[in-house]
Design an enzyme around this catalytic site. Structure first.
Site, mmCIF file in Angstrom:
data_model
loop_
_atom_site.group_PDB
_atom_site.id
_atom_site.type_symbol
_atom_site.label_atom_id
_atom_site.label_comp_id
_atom_site.label_asym_id
_atom_site.label_seq_id
_atom_site.Cartn_x
_atom_site.Cartn_y
_atom_site.Cartn_z
ATOM 1 N N THR A 1 4.990 2.141 6.631
ATOM 2 C CA THR A 1 3.590 1.789 6.813
ATOM 3 C C THR A 1 2.962 2.770 7.780
ATOM 4 O O THR A 1 3.602 3.183 8.746
ATOM 5 C CB THR A 1 3.398 0.359 7.357
ATOM 6 O OG1 THR A 1 2.008 0.171 7.688
ATOM 7 C CG2 THR A 1 4.216 0.091 8.599
ATOM 8 N N ILE A 2 1.722 3.133 7.527
ATOM 9 C CA ILE A 2 1.030 4.028 8.456
ATOM 10 C C ILE A 2 0.661 3.283 9.734
ATOM 11 O O ILE A 2 0.363 3.904 10.747
ATOM 12 C CB ILE A 2 -0.219 4.668 7.827
ATOM 13 C CG1 ILE A 2 -1.331 3.637 7.598
ATOM 14 C CG2 ILE A 2 0.125 5.400 6.546
ATOM 15 C CD1 ILE A 2 -2.664 4.254 7.240
ATOM 16 N N ASP A 3 0.689 1.939 9.708
ATOM 17 C CA ASP A 3 0.298 1.149 10.878
ATOM 18 C C ASP A 3 1.394 1.081 11.945
ATOM 19 O O ASP A 3 1.127 0.670 13.074
ATOM 20 C CB ASP A 3 -0.060 -0.275 10.464
ATOM 21 C CG ASP A 3 -1.315 -0.338 9.605
ATOM 22 O OD1 ASP A 3 -2.108 0.621 9.656
ATOM 23 O OD2 ASP A 3 -1.498 -1.331 8.882
ATOM 24 N N GLN B 1 -6.352 8.360 4.930
ATOM 25 C CA GLN B 1 -5.213 8.298 5.853
ATOM 26 C C GLN B 1 -3.890 8.055 5.133
ATOM 27 O O GLN B 1 -2.833 8.386 5.662
ATOM 28 C CB GLN B 1 -5.425 7.169 6.865
ATOM 29 C CG GLN B 1 -6.616 7.352 7.754
ATOM 30 C CD GLN B 1 -7.087 6.032 8.346
ATOM 31 O OE1 GLN B 1 -6.642 5.653 9.419
ATOM 32 N NE2 GLN B 1 -7.973 5.339 7.660
ATOM 33 N N GLU C 1 -9.347 -0.703 12.630
ATOM 34 C CA GLU C 1 -10.147 -1.551 11.738
ATOM 35 C C GLU C 1 -10.110 -3.029 12.131
ATOM 36 O O GLU C 1 -11.032 -3.785 11.820
ATOM 37 C CB GLU C 1 -9.669 -1.405 10.288
ATOM 38 C CG GLU C 1 -8.237 -1.874 10.047
ATOM 39 C CD GLU C 1 -7.798 -1.685 8.613
ATOM 40 O OE1 GLU C 1 -8.610 -1.927 7.697
ATOM 41 O OE2 GLU C 1 -6.624 -1.297 8.397
ATOM 42 N N ARG D 1 0.544 -5.136 -4.966
ATOM 43 C CA ARG D 1 0.593 -6.076 -3.845
ATOM 44 C C ARG D 1 1.034 -7.462 -4.300
ATOM 45 O O ARG D 1 0.704 -8.467 -3.673
ATOM 46 C CB ARG D 1 -0.760 -6.132 -3.139
ATOM 47 C CG ARG D 1 -1.117 -4.826 -2.431
ATOM 48 C CD ARG D 1 -2.302 -5.009 -1.500
ATOM 49 N NE ARG D 1 -2.658 -3.769 -0.796
ATOM 50 C CZ ARG D 1 -2.089 -3.357 0.329
ATOM 51 N NH1 ARG D 1 -1.118 -4.076 0.870
ATOM 52 N NH2 ARG D 1 -2.470 -2.246 0.917
ATOM 53 N N GLY E 1 0.816 -1.206 0.000
ATOM 54 C CA GLY E 1 0.000 0.000 0.000
ATOM 55 C C GLY E 1 0.849 1.255 0.000
ATOM 56 O O GLY E 1 1.953 1.277 0.541
#
Length: 362
Positions: free
Chosen positions: A139-141, A287, A236, A79, A17
């Site tokens: 990664t935004i996570d 986001q 999420e 991906r 992503g």
């Protein structure tokens, strides 16, 4: 005059992503590689798919100039997981062989992979196949093992916080409970930090299964003190105590039958439990888009230049990382197939509770 380098020519790709800071990282790698070491740079399109299809091009300074502030990635992404067979597609072994052949035909000394858990895991597997690989964590996570922070996280945190700020005024105006869903499939870093920064009244993360009765009591207690509105921040991947007890297949079926996403499930559960008017908001891909924050630009640039130093020294099979305030690196097997979860005793969870935020559990 270029300094001596063990790496003369390398390929660079972005996979998985998108997130803010990818172009800043590309620029950091390419500027340092070109200006300091005179390395030849091959840009690979659409992640690992570009290696399979040999969709590549030589990158010149004009290609990576002026991209520091741009969102997205000039190389494109996909991906594609070359080690995972797909029904109706060519076997994984053929994809891996194609990658090996492209790497050899291009006479690359190293492959730089910029991505999240899956990308760095693929990079590790390619290293085992004999390729020289350097990984960069994005990664935004913020869920990659081996680094304290990933670029993309800070930008997404700012977006999530602003969204929570905006929802507060709407929730207050209409005396509602609003559930906002942020990204974080298996890890709750983004929801936890944005929830604290935005003053969320309830924060629900995957690591701590929630009990809607506990949440309901908290919201009713707020209402008894005249606080007629609340904002609930949910990752999420958050799940209830009931869902946590299910096996994976049963849980997936239950979730598919219970609403389009976790925000809608939680909103319905809160309404059923308390009778309060409740709404759901899913922030989604907002986001991940847009320009990177100043912090992410700095981190992406630092990690990019550190990757070049590893290449110059011939220290392959590593992922650059942030360790405290220092840029460092770890072996690529460190993040392989792992997720950096929020520890249930993390100080940020205690911080949330200390300021009166409900975490959904005792």
């Amino acid at each position: 005059m270029a300094i001596h380098s063990a790496t003369k020519k390398f390929g660079i790709l972005t996979a998985g992503g998108d997130c803010p800071g990818l172009n800043a990282a590309i620029r950091g790698v390419c500027r340092a590689a070109h200006d300091r070491y005179g390395m030849e740079i091959v840009g690979i399109a659409k992640g690992f798919l570009g290696l399979i299809d040999e969709d590549t091009r030589i990158l010149a300074p004009e290609d990576f100039s002026g991209i520091l502030t741009l969102g997205g990635t000039i190389l494109g992404s996909s991906r594609e997981k070359p080690f995972k067979p797909t029904a109706g597609d060519e076997p994984a072994s053929e994809k891996v062989s194609a990658i090996m052949e492209t790497y050899s035909r291009l006479r690359l000394d190293c492959l730089v992979v910029i991505g999240g858990n899956g990308t760095n895991t693929t990079g590790c597997k390619l290293a085992r196949e004999g390729l020289n690989v350097i990984g960069l964590p994005k990664t935004i996570d913020n869920d990659i093992v081996g680094t304290d922070r990933t670029f993309g996280f800070h930008s997404a945190l700012g977006i999530g916080t602003e969204a929570i700020d905006r929802l507060h005024s709407t929730a207050q105006s209409h005396s509602r409970v609003i559930v906002i869903e942020l990204m974080g499939h298996k890890a709750g870093w983004l929801a936890l930090y944005a929830g604290i920064a935005g003053g969320g009244d309830v924060i629900i993360i995957p690591e701590i299964p929630y009990d809607v009765k506990i949440i309901g009591r908290h919201l009713e207690n707020r209402a008894s003190f005249g606080k007629t509105f609340s904002v609930v921040v949910a990752a999420e991947g958050a799940m209830s105590v009931k869902e946590a007890k299910m096996d994976k297949k049963e849980r997936k079926k239950y979730q598919q039958e219970s609403g389009p996403s976790v925000a809608y499930r939680i909103a319905r559960e809160i309404h059923d439990e308390t009778g309060m008017e409740t709404r759901a908001t899913v922030l989604g891909y907002v986001q991940r888009g847009g320009i990177p924050s100043s912090s992410d630009r700095v981190l992406a640039t630092c990690l990019g230049t550190a990757a070049v130093e590893l290449m110059a020294e011939g220290r392959y099979g590593r992922m650059v990382s942030l360790n405290g305030n220092d840029v460092d690196s770890v072996e690529l097997f460190v993040p392989e197939d792992k997720v950096k979860n929020v520890p249930v005793d993390h100080y940020m969870i205690d911080t949330a509770r200390a300021v009166g935020t409900c975490i959904g559990a005792h």
